[in-house]
Design a protein around this motif. Structure first.
Motif, PDB file in Angstrom:
ATOM      1  N   THR A  75      95.293 -42.188 152.048  1.00  0.00           N
ATOM      2  CA  THR A  75      93.759 -43.954 152.280  1.00  0.00           C
ATOM      3  C   THR A  75      94.786 -44.080 151.623  1.00  0.00           C
ATOM      4  N   GLU A 127      91.647 -44.751 156.471  1.00  0.00           N
ATOM      5  CA  GLU A 127      92.340 -43.513 156.238  1.00  0.00           C
ATOM      6  C   GLU A 127      92.394 -42.790 157.633  1.00  0.00           C
ATOM      7  N   THR A 168      93.086 -38.850 147.826  1.00  0.00           N
ATOM      8  CA  THR A 168      90.823 -38.979 148.202  1.00  0.00           C
ATOM      9  C   THR A 168      90.839 -37.268 147.675  1.00  0.00           C
TER      10      THR A 168
END
Length: 460
Positions: free
Chosen positions: A7, A59, A96
């Motif tokens: 991310t 992402e 993440t």
């Protein structure tokens, strides 16, 4: 076990006057990335008000996918086109947390207390009745909230009681009104909720839809002038328990901008349906089309918990792990980027535009608006009778066969068992019915204080 997503947060400071063209170019780059790159899972563009800033939240499946993105022809064209517009550019790699493949109910922490569901239900009924509702209304609303807590959906459970009571006492939620039909056909109806309690209105609307489905094969009931109705699954489970397929849509206090904007316009709204089966609980899908929902943020903020990066942003469009910052002028992000936003907008159309209810920024916030003002929400209930297509028992048998087929399929590495939508919540309800419902101490303190204020002796 698959690797966690890679991310990226990219923050730009732009030269004065260049932002409109930059935003046009970056959105084209985002669209190309999502369409052409299999490893690009998400690409959100944030444009804060009154500044020359733009932020990108991207992402990718792994670092290699991000590297592939940087080598893509469309990225190189974009990078060259905007080079002269950029004053500064900062790229941050965000960690993440990886989510489990199997959803679980909220965990119990040291700040929780377990409460018997029956005791909580009786307290809630007593509080609502003392606030000005009838016993029937009190039981309908209390049952919906406690059921949400049983299913592990605390964001729509009894933590809502204090604000409901404030609205009831001030007149924003009008006790004694379950809705009046203002337009009707054999298969449809439009119900004016008359600013009543959302749970009372919505259960009435779903019952009308079920009755119409018995006659016409399908029933659809729109609702206007309603209020917050809690967990959407409550109404479709009710439909499935009566042998029909249930769907419900609702709009709500706007907590999410249009994709690429910063003014809150809609959602995140839930997509909710339930289907009866032959053996076991109904198939239930109740998915908020935001990465999370406002109620869950309120509950997590109360418990002092952090949220995963990617759930929401603060008032400056910066990703944050603090739920309080999302609640304080920030917003929740949509699932699936533009796709999630598109589905959310359709639900707003179905429940708000079609019914004549307030829509988008016209809706009054449950917490932010004066307590004497109704929210003006819209809902849309659909019931489908399987018996219009085949005998009900044959349909249920086919559902059982399909679910057996899914459960028998090959598991991914690291996954212990297949999960059918609705099963984790049903298991949570079974467990909590025996062991008690864990509630944050702060929520219980509020409920007990409110009960004492209203003269109730049913504190827990």
């Amino acid at each position: 076990m698959t690797s966690a997503p890679h991310t990226i947060l990219v923050e730009f400071k732009l030269r004065s006057g260049t932002r409109p063209r930059f935003v046009e170019l970056v959105r084209a780059n985002a669209a190309a990335s999502l369409h052409d790159e299999s490893g690009c899972r998400r690409f959100d563009v944030f444009v804060p008000d009154e500044s020359d800033d733009v932020a990108l939240y991207e992402e990718y499946s792994d670092p290699a996918a991000f590297a592939e993105h940087c080598r893509s022809p469309h990225f190189k064209l974009f990078d060259a086109a905007v080079a002269s517009m950029i004053v500064t550019k900062r790229v941050t790699v965000l960690d993440t947390p990886q989510k489990s493949a199997i959803p679980r109910a909220s965990t119990v922490t040291a700040s929780d207390r377990k409460v018997a569901a029956g005791d909580l239900l009786e307290l809630a009924i007593d509080v609502f009745a003392r606030s000005g509702t009838s016993q029937e209304e009190a039981r309908i609303v209390a049952n919906a909230l406690v059921e949400a807590d049983l299913r592990g959906m605390q964001s729509h459970g009894v933590l809502r009681i204090p604000i409901y009571v404030e609205k009831i006492r001030a007149g924003g939620f009008r006790a004694g009104h379950r809705g009046t039909i203002v337009r009707e056909s054999p298969a449809t109806a439009l119900l004016d909720g008359e600013d009543g309690l959302g749970q009372v209105i919505s259960l009435h609307a779903m019952d009308i839809a079920i009755d119409k489905a018995r006659i016409s094969g399908i029933g659809a009931v729109g609702v206007l002038n309603s209020n917050h109705f809690g967990e959407a699954a409550h109404y479709v489970i009710h439909a499935a328990e009566h042998g029909v397929i249930g769907l419900i849509a609702t709009n709500g206090s706007p907590n999410m901008p249009a994709l690429g904007g910063t003014t809150k316009m809609t959602g995140p709204l839930p997509f909710t349906a339930a289907v009866p089966v032959g053996s076991g609980p109904p198939f239930v899908i109740d998915a908020a089309l935001g990465v999370t929902n406002r109620g869950k943020l309120i509950y997590m903020a109360e418990r002092g918990e952090r949220i995963p990066i990617g759930w929401g942003v603060d008032r400056d469009a910066r990703p944050t792990d603090d739920p309080a910052k999302v609640l304080d002028g920030g917003w929740i992000l949509p699932i699936g980027g533009h796709k999630g936003f598109g589905i959310t907008l359709f639900l707003e159309i179905l429940s708000g535009v079609l019914t004549g209810a307030r829509v988008g920024s016209e809706i009054r916030d449950l917490y932010g608006a004066p307590r004497n003002q109704a929210q003006g929400l819209g809902h849309f209930c659909i019931a489908i009778d399987p018996a219009a297509f085949m005998p009900l028992e044959e349909f249920k048998a086919r559902m059982d066969a399909m679910l057996r087929m899914i459960r028998a399929s090959t598991l991914a590495p690291g996954v212990e068992h297949m999960v059918i939508p609705g099963e984790p919540e049903m298991e949570a309800a079974r467990q909590r019915s025996m062991d008690g419902i864990p509630l944050a101490t702060g929520v219980l303190d509020q409920l007990n204080a409110l009960a004492r204020e209203l003269g109730s002796s049913r504190t827990i």
